[in-house]
Design a protein around this motif. Sequence first.
Motif, PDB file in Angstrom:
ATOM      1  N   LEU A  54       0.813  -1.221   0.000  1.00 32.92           N
ATOM      2  CA  LEU A  54       0.000   0.000   0.000  1.00 32.92           C
ATOM      3  C   LEU A  54       0.841   1.263   0.000  1.00 32.92           C
ATOM      4  N   PHE A  55       2.172   1.115  -0.054  1.00 39.82           N
ATOM      5  CA  PHE A  55       3.049   2.273   0.027  1.00 39.82           C
ATOM      6  C   PHE A  55       2.843   3.171  -1.197  1.00 39.82           C
ATOM      7  N   PHE A  56       2.719   4.492  -0.950  1.00 42.01           N
ATOM      8  CA  PHE A  56       2.504   5.495  -1.985  1.00 42.01           C
ATOM      9  C   PHE A  56       1.149   5.337  -2.682  1.00 42.01           C
ATOM     10  N   LYS A  57       0.211   4.691  -2.018  1.00 41.03           N
ATOM     11  CA  LYS A  57      -1.151   4.604  -2.526  1.00 41.03           C
ATOM     12  C   LYS A  57      -2.075   5.336  -1.563  1.00 41.03           C
ATOM     13  N   LYS A  58      -3.232   5.760  -2.057  1.00 33.30           N
ATOM     14  CA  LYS A  58      -4.134   6.549  -1.228  1.00 33.30           C
ATOM     15  C   LYS A  58      -4.665   5.755  -0.042  1.00 33.30           C
ATOM     16  N   GLU A  59      -4.660   4.402  -0.147  1.00 36.21           N
ATOM     17  CA  GLU A  59      -5.164   3.589   0.964  1.00 36.21           C
ATOM     18  C   GLU A  59      -4.278   3.702   2.202  1.00 36.21           C
ATOM     19  N   MET A  60      -3.014   4.091   2.023  1.00 33.09           N
ATOM     20  CA  MET A  60      -2.127   4.176   3.176  1.00 33.09           C
ATOM     21  C   MET A  60      -2.543   5.271   4.148  1.00 33.09           C
ATOM     22  N   PHE A  61      -3.341   6.234   3.681  1.00 29.06           N
ATOM     23  CA  PHE A  61      -3.784   7.334   4.541  1.00 29.06           C
ATOM     24  C   PHE A  61      -5.090   7.011   5.267  1.00 29.06           C
ATOM     25  N   ASP A  62      -5.719   5.866   4.976  1.00 28.78           N
ATOM     26  CA  ASP A  62      -6.999   5.542   5.603  1.00 28.78           C
ATOM     27  C   ASP A  62      -6.861   5.328   7.102  1.00 28.78           C
ATOM     28  N   TYR A  63      -5.722   4.842   7.536  1.00 27.68           N
ATOM     29  CA  TYR A  63      -5.546   4.548   8.957  1.00 27.68           C
ATOM     30  C   TYR A  63      -4.557   5.526   9.610  1.00 27.68           C
ATOM     31  N   ALA A  64      -4.441   6.714   9.043  1.00 27.81           N
ATOM     32  CA  ALA A  64      -3.564   7.730   9.632  1.00 27.81           C
ATOM     33  C   ALA A  64      -4.164   8.242  10.936  1.00 27.81           C
ATOM     34  N   ARG A  65      -3.309   8.460  11.908  1.00 26.99           N
ATOM     35  CA  ARG A  65      -3.750   8.966  13.207  1.00 26.99           C
ATOM     36  C   ARG A  65      -2.944  10.212  13.541  1.00 26.99           C
ATOM     37  N   ALA A  66      -3.651  11.224  14.072  1.00 29.44           N
ATOM     38  CA  ALA A  66      -3.011  12.498  14.372  1.00 29.44           C
ATOM     39  C   ALA A  66      -3.336  12.908  15.802  1.00 29.44           C
ATOM     40  N   GLY A  67      -2.479  13.745  16.355  1.00 36.48           N
ATOM     41  CA  GLY A  67      -2.715  14.221  17.713  1.00 36.48           C
ATOM     42  C   GLY A  67      -1.645  15.206  18.149  1.00 36.48           C
ATOM     43  N   PHE A  68      -1.927  15.865  19.284  1.00 32.09           N
ATOM     44  CA  PHE A  68      -0.978  16.807  19.867  1.00 32.09           C
ATOM     45  C   PHE A  68      -0.777  16.470  21.334  1.00 32.09           C
ATOM     46  N   GLN A  69       0.415  16.738  21.809  1.00 40.23           N
ATOM     47  CA  GLN A  69       0.736  16.524  23.206  1.00 40.23           C
ATOM     48  C   GLN A  69       1.390  17.785  23.764  1.00 40.23           C
ATOM     49  N   HIS A  70       0.830  18.306  24.862  1.00 39.09           N
ATOM     50  CA  HIS A  70       1.391  19.471  25.541  1.00 39.09           C
ATOM     51  C   HIS A  70       1.937  19.007  26.888  1.00 39.09           C
ATOM     52  N   SER A  71       3.085  19.482  27.239  1.00 38.73           N
ATOM     53  CA  SER A  71       3.641  19.131  28.551  1.00 38.73           C
ATOM     54  C   SER A  71       4.338  20.353  29.152  1.00 38.73           C
ATOM     55  N   ILE A  72       4.168  20.485  30.456  1.00 43.69           N
ATOM     56  CA  ILE A  72       4.806  21.566  31.200  1.00 43.69           C
ATOM     57  C   ILE A  72       5.513  20.938  32.392  1.00 43.69           C
ATOM     58  N   PRO A  73       6.802  20.695  32.314  1.00 43.58           N
ATOM     59  CA  PRO A  73       7.540  20.170  33.468  1.00 43.58           C
ATOM     60  C   PRO A  73       8.017  21.312  34.368  1.00 43.58           C
ATOM     61  N   ILE A  74       7.872  21.111  35.660  1.00 40.39           N
ATOM     62  CA  ILE A  74       8.341  22.076  36.666  1.00 40.39           C
ATOM     63  C   ILE A  74       9.347  21.352  37.550  1.00 40.39           C
ATOM     64  N   ASN A  75      10.555  21.902  37.683  1.00 46.67           N
ATOM     65  CA  ASN A  75      11.635  21.233  38.398  1.00 46.67           C
ATOM     66  C   ASN A  75      12.316  22.201  39.357  1.00 46.67           C
ATOM     67  N   THR A  76      12.978  21.604  40.336  1.00 43.31           N
ATOM     68  CA  THR A  76      13.867  22.355  41.217  1.00 43.31           C
ATOM     69  C   THR A  76      14.891  21.386  41.791  1.00 43.31           C
ATOM     70  N   ASN A  77      16.028  21.897  42.206  1.00 44.66           N
ATOM     71  CA  ASN A  77      17.051  21.069  42.823  1.00 44.66           C
ATOM     72  C   ASN A  77      17.772  21.889  43.882  1.00 44.66           C
ATOM     73  N   PHE A  78      18.298  21.194  44.887  1.00 47.54           N
ATOM     74  CA  PHE A  78      18.934  21.876  46.007  1.00 47.54           C
ATOM     75  C   PHE A  78      19.780  20.866  46.775  1.00 47.54           C
ATOM     76  N   LYS A  79      20.609  21.357  47.640  1.00 47.04           N
ATOM     77  CA  LYS A  79      21.491  20.541  48.459  1.00 47.04           C
ATOM     78  C   LYS A  79      20.847  20.308  49.833  1.00 47.04           C
ATOM     79  N   VAL A  80      21.034  19.077  50.341  1.00 51.80           N
ATOM     80  CA  VAL A  80      20.590  18.767  51.704  1.00 51.80           C
ATOM     81  C   VAL A  80      21.731  18.054  52.426  1.00 51.80           C
TER      82      VAL A  80
END
Length: 894
Positions: free
Chosen positions: A453-479
């Motif tokens: 199915l490569f380079f044929k229109k059928e290859m797009f029938d099962y295409a899946r799309a999405g977005f992912q947002h991430s916000i990491p919050i970090n800190t470091n210190f000595k103890v």
Amino acid sequence: MFINMISFAQDIPVKAKTINRSIADSLVISSDSLQTPILSEKKQDSTLIDSIKPKKELLENIVKYHADDYTKFSQKQQKLYLYNMARIDYGDMNITAGSITIDYTKNTVYAKGIIDSIEGYTQKPVFTQGSNIVEPDSIIFNTDTKKALIFNSKTEQGEGTVIANITKKENDSVYFLKNAKYTTAENLEDPEYYIKLRKAKIVPGKKIVTGLANLFIYDVPTPLGLPFGFFPQSEKQTSGVIIPTFGEQNERGFFLQNGGYYFAINDYIDLAVLGDYFTNGSWGTRLESTYAKRYRFRGNVGFRYENLITSERGFEDYSRGTIYNLRWSHSQDSKANPSSRFSASVNLGSSNYYRNSVNQVNSGAFLNNTLASSVSYSKTFEGEPQVNFSVTATHSQNTNTETINMTLPTFQGSVGRMYPFAGKNGSKKGIIQNVNLQYNLRGENRIQTTDSLFFKKEMFDYARAGFQHSIPINTNFKVFKYFSMSASTNYNEVWAFNTINKSFDASNRQTVTETVNGFDTFRTYNFSTSIGTTIYGMFNFEKEGKDPKIQKIRHVMRPSISYNINPAFNKYYESAEVINANGLTQSELDVILENRNLEFTRFEQGIFGVPGKNFSSSMGISVSNNFEAKVKDKDSTATEPKKVMLLNNLNFSTSYNFAGDSLQWSPVRMTGGTQLFKDKMSINFGATLDPYALDSNNNRIDKFNIDNGGSLFRLTSANFTASWSLSSKKGDKKDDNNDPGIDENVRSGGRDDDLFGVSQDFANQQINPAKDKENEEPSELYNYKIPWNLRVAYALNYSNSRRQNEISSHSLMFSGDIELSPKWSVGASSGYDLKNSGFTYTQLRFERDLLSWRMNFSWIPFSARTSWNFFIGIKSSILKDLKYEQRRQPDIRL
């Protein structure tokens, strides 16, 4: 004394009456508006329009000359004699010789060498005009007509040299020769081969046109010749025909391969169109192009297509198939644009291309199991904070399963790390000031398809799309001064454009899955913290009065403990609806539902995973180790002991799940590696140790193995790999990056060494770089140090997860080259499967340097790809089509 003197006097004339200038002359008529110009006497000079032209000067340019012994001019003969290290500069012409005579009456220059009683004929003339250099025995040059007669000359023309008995120089652009030799040999006194030109015409820097010409090898004539010939001599790339090679294959008949045309489009890009043809109807084509622009970019593009036919139409074993491959490599110069970058590395096509291709150029890549591609563009916006984004298209293809995974495209964006609580002076101290956050965005359009199915229109029938947002919050210190602690939390949001819905068809007893189009989203978060430190230890073996070889061993240990919390997001899970339950009793329905897990989340087929269903509270434990020794240096002048690495790393890791109801401990994973023998040998090993026991069905149970009558841990898997590169001092100088066969392997997605063999396309390989003759030590009889190199790779994998207690794979790969003499080299690539007791793909290589010629022989002695290839040809690119190639190709069936 009486002096007679006669004197004369002149009368002073009487002054006449002056004329009054104010009175107008009655004869003057009013002036014409068009005044007649006054003619200059210089313009009226009759010599300027003399019909007789002046004689031309004897010499048009200034003659500069020099000689060490003497410079003598004969007034009677009008000749100038220069002797010993003589030199003349006349316009763009320069002549150096032992003896030079200039005849001013005939406008000729005669140059020759001088005879030395010891060295013989020395100081031969060197004639230079423009970019042309001629080294004859003697020369007669006419300064007026610019014609010359050159005797026993040697003239460089492109990559070759023309040796002629008599050469007539007609003008600056044309030379005529008689009984000349054209060769690319280095030894011009005794060339190992040459092409004899009975009559020839040379246009320097452009072409050599010849009449009857044939090949001589060590002055022995051969029947290889042409009634006429044309040798292009352009200093730039020129277009031309590429001569094919011929041969025979059992399944496809006779063939012509790798013939075509080379297009030198311009200084930045070229194109080679090559083709193959077999007498049974099979054919193939190759398009290869290289492009480059200095300080901007460079790359190459290649497309290959083969239409393969086995046997003849009407026979039972007749088959037909097509295969193709597309390759593109592009790299941008770092000076082009520091804030943006575009790159490409593409290798895609038919999964069976490298296995079924009949072109010898692909022989070193048929073991490739994966084809991968990536085309990306990235941009950075400087500032505070810094913003980055990139757009990437990727492709991954398994040649065994013929499964293709693609992302068209992947978008990634990020906002640089920000410290909202940092001090005004920029300092970041303590738990609060070190708090930092950033924003990441990732979007994908993912496609999974197959070869069909490569380079044929059928290859797009099962295409899946999405977005992912991430916000990491970090800190470091000595103890506690010696411990480093970090804490982080991460917010994650996923956007989906397709979800699913499940229902259970009770009558057919199957689960039905439906795709729901529409925007949907889920959000998750987690928390983690870790604490770690570094511990240094020193084992001192030095004692008073003793000087041991191993003086100290240094041990660096980095223990770390981490804690992670992942909440359960049950709100995103639901149970499948039961339909068509008519005719079933409640007890029958309960039995069916009890044996099936009908709980699902609508994000199951999302590309960024699913929200966690179960609450997780786990602790991770890891310890990394490093061992280093200080040993006594063999060099007595060294003041410090030498450092030797014992173990680069020795790591242990495991985890404990507080929220689990059973099997809370994860298996212990151990990895390690080191370098030995001055980094010539690389060793890596690993093992998995499970603390839990197995039941009678070889399933893990919630009972420690030691409590079940076994050891503390069960060894479930282990691996060991080692690679060793050995070479002599001279063999160590070999650079695989300059090997065109290795380069072809890398471009095809293979290894960057010759453990799996190299390409056998000898005719299209680049010219081998010339050896450094100046630094090459002369060989001694019976005491010659033979350059050699050897590469060995060993791999062992053990599996025992379900008491199978087996060696899953056990192999030894090796390759090497040995230079038997300065002109003979032998190489081999092979391996042995210790588990299945058999040799792997084996290739034997032989190469002979024939000075101006090159001879190669490659042999695959066994396997389904049994074949051999013999080639002999001239190294020079101008005569690379003067070759002989014979091969036996493998009989590949589709």
